[in-house]
Design an enzyme around this catalytic site. Structure first.
Site, PDB file in Angstrom:
ATOM      1  N   SER A  14       0.820  -1.221   0.000  1.00  0.00           N
ATOM      2  CA  SER A  14       0.000   0.000   0.000  1.00  0.00           C
ATOM      3  C   SER A  14       0.853   1.270   0.000  1.00  0.00           C
ATOM      4  O   SER A  14       1.696   1.434  -0.875  1.00  0.00           O
ATOM      5  CB  SER A  14      -0.948  -0.045   1.211  1.00  0.00           C
ATOM      6  OG  SER A  14      -1.948   0.933   1.104  1.00  0.00           O
ATOM      7  N   HIS A  67      -7.563  -5.693  -0.500  1.00  0.00           N
ATOM      8  CA  HIS A  67      -6.349  -4.940  -0.175  1.00  0.00           C
ATOM      9  C   HIS A  67      -5.459  -5.673   0.827  1.00  0.00           C
ATOM     10  O   HIS A  67      -4.235  -5.574   0.755  1.00  0.00           O
ATOM     11  CB  HIS A  67      -6.749  -3.578   0.395  1.00  0.00           C
ATOM     12  CG  HIS A  67      -5.642  -2.577   0.429  1.00  0.00           C
ATOM     13  ND1 HIS A  67      -5.042  -2.075  -0.712  1.00  0.00           N
ATOM     14  CD2 HIS A  67      -5.007  -1.976   1.472  1.00  0.00           C
ATOM     15  CE1 HIS A  67      -4.111  -1.209  -0.379  1.00  0.00           C
ATOM     16  NE2 HIS A  67      -4.061  -1.126   0.934  1.00  0.00           N
TER      17      HIS A  67
END
Length: 445
Positions: free
Chosen positions: A246, A418
């Site tokens: 991320s 994610h």
């Protein structure tokens, strides 16, 4: 099919007029809290630290960075109806008004008489941040907290003469080194037939147990310099791999570009990529924190990214009082120990999370192309993996990166989001990393 269409229509309705009304009120509330925090800061700390509600040239401490390009324009170009209408003129004049009246000094003397007798000194935390022993333990160290995993020293190891591959792991936003140490570290091989490995998991500046200086802008440059100071230089790393998730991907690519002659490979998981174009930082903010009421994760992201003072209020309630919340959660869940994901979530300050969000996640967008180009020209292998259900970073980021840089290897994992792109397939993820490291034949340490 009809159920899916109905659900999409409901979400569209929710994100229409209701969203506009909620964020309109947030615009007003953020301006009100700006005035409140300015006044309380003056009472509690005497020294007033400016916010990003005005143009950066008007912000005290802006000269902290010699080159303003390392600050994101999203800090001061966030759209706010009331700020654009000039409602904050009073807030800018407030310190001068209260100083003339003397009300801030009076309240400080009344509320903290003992404090006024002491010699003023700079404290590590602001009044709205937690000052518990754990949260300010970093004051005894000026380097990042680094967790190291390496083979145990044994006669066999000393006799093997196998080269050592170093790997630096970088976590994402509102996380820490435990994101890696408590998940994939136990699957990582300390040694293979041809190579010994040494792994470094860092707490980024402002997160986990790393320093959280209040006079820092948490720019991309500062994050990279702290990793260099805390990991690369002390351990004399002349070659290494980088793995990141991320927001950490932006830091990883910048770090790798700075040491392109030493980096052997870069593995990125769900990287936010928006290309090097005019307004890239603002585009990043619009995509990562789009103003919409549903789903709740998007609503929370928008609230924390667009509204500086609302975000500070949330940090005050949640992070400042994290010990209270942890006790409540333990009672509710009947647990004696909470998962690291919960305890690590509050290990940051408003200053560190707010500026990292804007200066790295958004501001770093304008540097990513340059960094990727430098790495590809240096022959560094870059591997990118992302889940097709990722609701945090759009899958388009991956395809846009691949279109701009065909040399980048990409893989889309079906049915993962994610986080589960790693968490639901840890052993496979580690196996792919080991293959990447083995196939990267740059110079050894």
């Amino acid at each position: 099919m009809m159920a899916s269409t109905f659900q999409e229509n409901c979400i569209s309705v929710i994100n229409g007029a209701p969203s506009w009304a909620v964020f309109f009120l947030f615009d007003l509330l953020d301006n009100f809290l700006c005035i409140v925090f300015r006044f309380v800061d003056q009472v509690m700390e005497e020294k007033l630290e400016s916010c990003q509600c005005s143009n950066p040239q008007e912000t005290s401490g802006y000269e902290f960075l010699s080159d303003h390009q390392h600050l994101s324009e999203t800090l001061y170009r966030r759209r706010n109806i009331f700020r654009q209408a000039g409602f904050l003129r009073f807030a800018r004049k407030l310190p001068e008004i209260t100083k003339k009246i003397g009300i801030a000094t009076f309240l400080r003397n009344f509320l903290f008489p003992e404090k006024m007798k002491k010699v003023p000194r700079e404290v590590a935390n602001r009044w709205s941040d937690c000052g518990c022993k754990n949260c300010v333990s970093w004051t005894n160290n000026d380097k990042l907290n680094v967790i190291v995993k390496q083979p145990s020293v044994s006669p066999d190891l000393l006799m093997s003469n196998k080269p050592v591959d170093n790997v630096i792991f970088i976590h994402g936003f509102l996380a820490s080194s435990s994101y890696w140490t408590n998940t994939v570290f136990k699957y990582l091989p300390e040694t293979t037939e041809k190579t010994n490995y040494r792994f470094f998991a860092v707490d980024l500046l402002g997160f986990g147990d790393s320093p959280k200086p209040r006079d820092c802008r948490y720019s991309l440059q500062e994050h990279v310099e702290m990793i260099e100071k805390s990991v690369i230089l002390p351990n004399n790393l002349t070659s290494f791999h980088v793995v990141a998730h991320s927001m950490g991907c932006i830091v990883a690519v910048a770090l790798a570009a700075k040491f392109s002659g030493s980096v052997k490979s870069v593995a990125l998981v769900a990287p936010p990529y928006f290309g090097d174009k005019e307004g890239a930082s603002c585009d990043a903010l619009d995509v990562i924190a789009e103003k919409k009421f549903w789903p709740p994760t998007s609503f929370f992201s928008a609230m924390m990214a667009w509204y500086e003072h609302i975000a500070r209020g949330v940090c005050f309630v949640v992070c400042r009082h994290h010990r209270t919340w942890e006790k409540i959660i333990k009672i509710i869940t009947w647990r004696s120990k909470l998962p690291m994901a919960i305890t690590e979530l509050t290990k940051h300050t408003h200053q560190s999370s707010w500026h990292s969000m804007h200066n790295v996640l958004c501001g770093g967008a304008k540097f990513t192309d340059k960094h990727l180009e430098s790495l590809i020209n240096s022959g560094v292998k870059i591997s990118v993996v992302q889940g097709d259900k990722d609701a945090v970073v759009p899958i388009d980021c991956l395809w846009n990166m691949k279109a701009k840089f065909p040399a980048v290897e990409v893989e889309v994992i079906a049915g993962t989001d994610h986080s589960s792109v790693i968490m639901s397939r840890r052993e496979v993820f580690v196996a792919n990393l080991v293959k990447l490291w083995a196939s990267s034949g740059k110079k050894q340490n």
